[in-house]
Write a protein that holds these residues in place. Structure first.
Motif, PDB file in Angstrom:
ATOM      1  N   LYS A   1      -0.337   7.382  -9.987  1.00 50.24           N
ATOM      2  CA  LYS A   1      -1.406   6.518  -9.488  1.00 50.24           C
ATOM      3  C   LYS A   1      -1.772   5.448 -10.526  1.00 50.24           C
ATOM      4  O   LYS A   1      -1.960   4.282 -10.187  1.00 50.24           O
TER       5      LYS A   1
ATOM      6  N   SER B   1       1.832   5.049  -0.265  1.00 55.80           N
ATOM      7  CA  SER B   1       1.238   6.360  -0.009  1.00 55.80           C
ATOM      8  C   SER B   1       1.995   7.417  -0.804  1.00 55.80           C
ATOM      9  O   SER B   1       3.221   7.457  -0.780  1.00 55.80           O
TER      10      SER B   1
ATOM     11  N   TRP C   1       5.811  13.933   6.519  1.00 50.36           N
ATOM     12  CA  TRP C   1       6.379  12.649   6.909  1.00 50.36           C
ATOM     13  C   TRP C   1       7.895  12.683   6.967  1.00 50.36           C
ATOM     14  O   TRP C   1       8.508  11.963   7.743  1.00 50.36           O
TER      15      TRP C   1
ATOM     16  N   GLY D   1       6.018   5.609   2.048  1.00 53.50           N
ATOM     17  CA  GLY D   1       5.733   6.758   1.207  1.00 53.50           C
ATOM     18  C   GLY D   1       6.540   6.751  -0.076  1.00 53.50           C
ATOM     19  O   GLY D   1       7.657   6.226  -0.131  1.00 53.50           O
TER      20      GLY D   1
ATOM     21  N   LYS E   1       0.865  -1.182   0.000  1.00 54.69           N
ATOM     22  CA  LYS E   1       0.000   0.000   0.000  1.00 54.69           C
ATOM     23  C   LYS E   1       0.899   1.229   0.000  1.00 54.69           C
ATOM     24  O   LYS E   1       1.395   1.668   1.033  1.00 54.69           O
TER      25      LYS E   1
ATOM     26  N   GLY F   1       3.204  11.238  -1.890  1.00 57.35           N
ATOM     27  CA  GLY F   1       3.474  12.566  -1.365  1.00 57.35           C
ATOM     28  C   GLY F   1       4.304  13.352  -2.356  1.00 57.35           C
ATOM     29  O   GLY F   1       4.684  12.844  -3.417  1.00 57.35           O
TER      30      GLY F   1
ATOM     31  N   CYS G   1      -2.963  13.512  -2.064  1.00 58.78           N
ATOM     32  CA  CYS G   1      -1.705  13.111  -1.441  1.00 58.78           C
ATOM     33  C   CYS G   1      -1.936  12.756   0.022  1.00 58.78           C
ATOM     34  O   CYS G   1      -2.821  13.311   0.680  1.00 58.78           O
ATOM     35  N   SER G   2      -1.104  11.859   0.546  1.00 60.33           N
ATOM     36  CA  SER G   2      -1.192  11.468   1.950  1.00 60.33           C
ATOM     37  C   SER G   2      -0.350  12.359   2.850  1.00 60.33           C
ATOM     38  O   SER G   2      -0.587  12.429   4.055  1.00 60.33           O
ATOM     39  N   TYR G   3       0.642  13.016   2.278  1.00 56.23           N
ATOM     40  CA  TYR G   3       1.583  13.803   3.075  1.00 56.23           C
ATOM     41  C   TYR G   3       2.368  14.736   2.169  1.00 56.23           C
ATOM     42  O   TYR G   3       2.287  14.647   0.944  1.00 56.23           O
TER      43      TYR G   3
ATOM     44  N   ARG H   1      -3.140  18.175  -0.637  1.00 55.99           N
ATOM     45  CA  ARG H   1      -4.169  17.364   0.025  1.00 55.99           C
ATOM     46  C   ARG H   1      -5.381  17.217  -0.890  1.00 55.99           C
ATOM     47  O   ARG H   1      -5.958  16.137  -0.996  1.00 55.99           O
TER      48      ARG H   1
ATOM     49  N   ASN I   1       5.038  -0.639   2.091  1.00 61.66           N
ATOM     50  CA  ASN I   1       3.889   0.092   2.618  1.00 61.66           C
ATOM     51  C   ASN I   1       4.244   1.507   3.067  1.00 61.66           C
ATOM     52  O   ASN I   1       3.578   2.068   3.939  1.00 61.66           O
TER      53      ASN I   1
END
Length: 304
Positions: free
Chosen positions: A298, A47, A100, A275, A45, A49, A65-67, A61, A273
């Motif tokens: 993505k 993530s 992060w 970034g 998974k 950024g 994005c996650s971070y 955001r 898993n």
């Protein structure tokens, strides 16, 4: 007659039941073996950024994005001093979009190796960065800093390596103290002449032997060095964070059309898993290019 018949029936039942139980046990064992042999690969998974000024946090955001990833000198130890860091921290607490990780731990003039190595100054800066990263709720500080680790011409390479290992070993207890992981970053030879591959990064990590000193995988640098995606699989257990950009001009995905899927497939194979940050330093149009970059990345992750 009735008693004999009943005993015979009971013996037949017990014999049949025992056979059934034995058969089910054998079936279960066989199936367990099949399940083990057909076990699914680790679930990955990733993530997404972006390395950018925190001014872009709200926009990123909104793009999913996650971070965000910042720089040590831009956010944690700004040249404007403590007041500016306080303002940065207020922005982070207000927006609550996580940082992060931080790049560029050391400026080029602060040397980890060679005749001008200054470990005391490095450790002082590193501790302040780690302390402030902890205040920000962050997880990683990237230890790339290619200018600080260039081996001078004629300088003994093994001595230089040992100097770099020594200072990283001294960083490790500080990282453990603040519970921030230092991610050693291999860089391409256009930026430095030391630690240019995942294998060389792992040498440092394994020499330091700390749970808080791990490896960063930068797909841009791997592409520049023609490093195979197989190296990600080989050294996957050490990787905690990743960067990515296109090979030619360090542009975001989608500008030149680079195919990252072999590298993304390798990350999936190890069940990565963490970034994955788009790390570029020049944009023609940040908003447009980063929006496309995230969409392309993505899509390639899904197809990998």
């Amino acid at each position: 007659m009735t008693l004999t018949k009943n005993l015979t029936t009971r013996r037949t039942f017990l014999k049949t039941t025992a056979g059934t139980v034995a058969g089910l046990t054998a079936f279960s064992s066989a199936m367990a073996g099949k399940l083990i042999s057909l076990e699914s690969p680790p679930v990955s998974k990733i993530s997404l950024g972006v390395f950018a000024s925190y001014d872009h946090a709200q926009y990123l955001r909104g793009l999913g994005c996650s971070y965000i990833e910042e720089s040590v000198g831009g956010f944690l130890i700004p040249k404007e001093g403590d007041t500016r860091f306080g303002q940065n921290l207020d922005s982070l607490h207000s927006l609550k979009f996580p940082i992060w990780s931080y790049v560029i731990l050391l400026p080029g003039e602060l040397k980890t190796l060679g005749p001008d190595a200054n470990h005391d100054a490095i450790l002082k800066r590193t501790e302040l960065a780690l302390k402030r990263a902890k205040e920000c709720g962050s997880q990683y500080i990237v230890f790339g800093s290619g200018g600080s680790r260039i081996i001078p011409a004629g300088y003994d390479r093994e001595k230089a390596k040992q100097q770099h290992i020594d200072v990283t070993r001294k960083m490790a207890p500080l990282a453990e103290k603040y519970d921030i992981t230092i991610a050693v970053e291999p860089l391409n030879r256009g930026e430095t002449n030391f630690i240019n591959s995942l294998a060389e990064g792992v040498e440092i990590v394994e020499a330091v032997k700390s749970t808080h000193v791990r490896l960063l995988c930068d797909i841009y640098h791997m592409l520049k060095e023609d490093e195979s995606p197989d190296e990600i699989v080989k050294y996957g257990k050490h990787i905690v964070h990743c960067h990515i950009a296109e090979k030619q001009d360090r542009t975001p995905p989608g500008v030149k059309g680079d195919d990252f899927r072999p590298y993304l497939r390798a990350l999936k194979k190890i069940g990565y898993n963490g970034g994955l940050s788009i790390e570029c330093f020049k944009y023609t149009d940040f908003d447009s290019e980063i929006k496309t970059g995230i969409e392309v990345l993505k899509k390639q992750i899904l197809e990998a």
